[in-house]
Write an enzyme that holds these catalytic residues in place. Structure first.
Site, PDB file in Angstrom:
ATOM      1  N   GLU A 256     -12.942  46.589  29.883  1.00  0.00           N
ATOM      2  CA  GLU A 256     -13.899  47.497  29.349  1.00  0.00           C
ATOM      3  C   GLU A 256     -15.127  46.841  29.495  1.00  0.00           C
ATOM      4  O   GLU A 256     -15.426  46.210  28.643  1.00  0.00           O
ATOM      5  CB  GLU A 256     -13.338  47.958  27.775  1.00  0.00           C
ATOM      6  CG  GLU A 256     -11.877  48.588  27.253  1.00  0.00           C
ATOM      7  CD  GLU A 256     -11.670  50.037  27.912  1.00  0.00           C
ATOM      8  OE1 GLU A 256     -12.680  50.740  28.381  1.00  0.00           O
ATOM      9  OE2 GLU A 256     -10.765  50.335  28.116  1.00  0.00           O
ATOM     10  N   CYS A 290     -21.503  51.048  24.495  1.00  0.00           N
ATOM     11  CA  CYS A 290     -21.251  51.316  26.037  1.00  0.00           C
ATOM     12  C   CYS A 290     -20.987  52.607  26.474  1.00  0.00           C
ATOM     13  O   CYS A 290     -21.466  53.068  27.580  1.00  0.00           O
ATOM     14  CB  CYS A 290     -19.977  50.570  26.532  1.00  0.00           C
ATOM     15  SG  CYS A 290     -18.440  51.222  25.338  1.00  0.00           S
TER      16      CYS A 290
END
Ligand code: NAP
Length: 483
Positions: A256, A290
């Protein structure tokens, strides 16, 4: 064992069910970004400590994999209940070591706890299947087994949620693990580790190792042939280093990585919904997410109104010490983060961007940057390409749908994208064309333990959450037979 000399939290490494420290232990100080004061310290794990953690995970591995799924499920449910019980304490701790506002920290704890609840439900749904081969010659039986010992490496921006998003599916699948939390925010991980003991997680199933030498410690873990899984959340740059390392041992990887989310607002958007969405997408976690909206593309007919209203809302945010109940925007995580945001803003302004609000550091102790809105941002501004990771909203005007999609996709990243329009068919059409693992359609937040979270392009490999998240910790085994 953890204790609190002078009111400071202190944690030894968590290996084989115990917090371990002795006279030779070296320590890493943990700072509060709001005050720059030390809030605690954690042990600085060595390569030998990493080997001990792998040994502990290996010793616990067989028994945990053989533990009935129902029992694993009950233990995960206990973890959920305990996190809910401890929510206020964990939120305070997150806010102290990360700097985010208490409201954001509480939101994170609720989200983090939900991974335990979701995967307690998934643990009993590890289903295989059976079919007849097309030739009719054999029966094909597929079953799933735990992939093995997992190394979990997490970032500082969600100290609780990034840990539980990995620990919960690993345990549900029957894997044991070693968690390597970020050095900026390690206290939360240890606090959660203590709750796992109370919840009934057996010794060695989860181990936590902090270190000032992440590269060396992770390398020695990945060099051990008993380790079969790497689950990493962090920057694309470090992700690439770890992928190269994992390639040597052919280790299964879930990555990720970074994002550069576009936020598209069409003329026909509901402006109130778009502004609310923008505030959440940009300002959750102070922009240090993010999924944070990194680039705002706004259609010409609505651009002026949208820009003014966003600047008003951003300018009205209460900036302060993260743990103050009234704070809406806390500090960035450290001095380096402030310098990076400041240089990105300076670069955009030097190339022609205009500051509608903010644009500067906040002069006080701590690592603060003012909520900022920039307009007339030129295409060559660095902040349209790099993750800003701060409270800065750059606005670019577009005319046509094609132009908006082209600019949105003009990035190496592909984690998150937002689209605001009242025309549902346009919304779905644009969502189809955006190169992104996740889309928020008239929504500024999409994170949900029951949904598959993850990116395409340089934003990562694999998914976390949903049933997909558990499959990342399982290996399919196929048995061919006939009767
Ligand atoms: P980072 O610098 O990549 O660090 C992430 C983790 O990797 C930390 O635990 C770090 O340890 C460790 N690490 C650093 N160098 C390493 C190496 N050579 N070998 C092994 N481990 C190493 O990222 P960050 O600054 O903490 O987090 C921000 C980034 O995470 C952003 O890019 C953000 O987009 C991304 N992120 C992505 C997601 C997602 O789901 N896609 C979610 C959250 C954050 P140390 O702390 O000791 O350096």
């Amino acid at each position: 064992m953890n204790h609190e000399p002078n009111g400071l939290m202190q944690y030894g490494l968590f290996i084989d069910g115990e917090f371990t420290a002795d006279a030779d232990t070296r320590w890493i100080d943990v700072f509060d970004p709001s005050t720059e004061a030390i809030v605690g310290r954690v042990a600085d794990g060595s390569v030998d400590d990493a080997k001990r953690a792998v040994d502990a995970a290996a010793s616990a591995s067989r028994a945990w994999a053989a533990t009935p799924a129902r029992r694993r499920s009950e233990i995960l449910r206990n973890c959920f209940e305990l996190m809910v019980r401890e929510a206020d304490n964990i939120a305070q701790l997150i806010s102290r070591e990360n700097g985010k506002s208490l409201a954001d920290a509480k939101g994170e704890v609720a989200y983090a706890a939900e991974f335990f609840r979701w995967f307690s439900e998934e643990a009993v749904r590890i289903n295989g299947d059976i079919s007849t081969s097309p030739s009719g010659a054999a029966k094909t039986i597929v079953q799933y087994q735990p992939i093995g010992i997992a190394l979990l490496v997490t970032p500082w921006n969600f100290p609780a949620a990034m840990a539980t998003r990995k620990i919960a599916p690993a345990l549900a699948a029957g894997c044991t693990c070693i968690l390597k939390p970020a050095t900026e925010t390690p206290l939360t991980a240890y606090y959660i580790a203590a709750l796992l003991v109370e919840a009934g997680v057996p010794a060695g199933v989860v181990n936590v190792v902090t270190t000032s030498t992440a590269g060396k410690v992770c390398n020695v873990i990945l060099d051990d042939p008993r380790v079969r899984k790497l689950s990493f959340t962090g920057s694309t740059e470090v992700g690439r280093i770890l992928l190269r390392k994992a390639a040597d041992a052919v280790i299964n990887c879930s990555m990720e990585l970074g994002g550069n989310a576009p936020f598209l607002v069409f003329d026909d958007a509901d402006i109130d919904v778009a502004i609310e969405g923008a505030m959440v997408a940009k300002m959750r976690n102070g922009g240090e997410a993010c999924t944070a909206a990194n680039r705002f593309y706004v259609q010409r007919g609505i651009a002026e109104t949208f820009s003014k209203r966003l600047a008003q809302r951003m300018g009205a945010l209460v900036v302060g010490d993260g743990v103050n109940a009234t704070t809406q925007l806390g500090p960035l995580v450290n001095a380096g983060a402030v310098s990076k945001v400041q240089s990105l803003v300076a670069d955009a302004c030097a190339k022609g961007a205009r500051v509608l609000v903010g644009g500067h550091r906040v002069e006080r102790t701590g690592h603060f940057f003012a909520p900022t809105v920039l307009t007339d941002v030129p295409p060559n501004a660095d902040l349209l390409r790099d993750e800003i990771f701060g409270p800065v909203a750059p606005i670019v005007v577009f005319d046509t749908e094609d132009e908006a999609v082209e600019m949105a996709n003009d990035t190496e990243y592909g984690l998150m994208a937002y689209v605001f329009t009242k025309d549902l068919s346009r919304g779905m059409r644009v969502a189809d064309r955006l190169e992104s693992g996740m889309i928020g359609l008239n929504r500024g937040i999409v994170s949900d333990p029951a949904a598959p979270f993850g990116g395409v392009k340089q934003s990562g490999l694999g998914r976390e959450g949903a049933h997909h998240g558990m499959l990342e910790f399982l290996e399919a085994k196929y048995i061919s037979t006939n009767w």
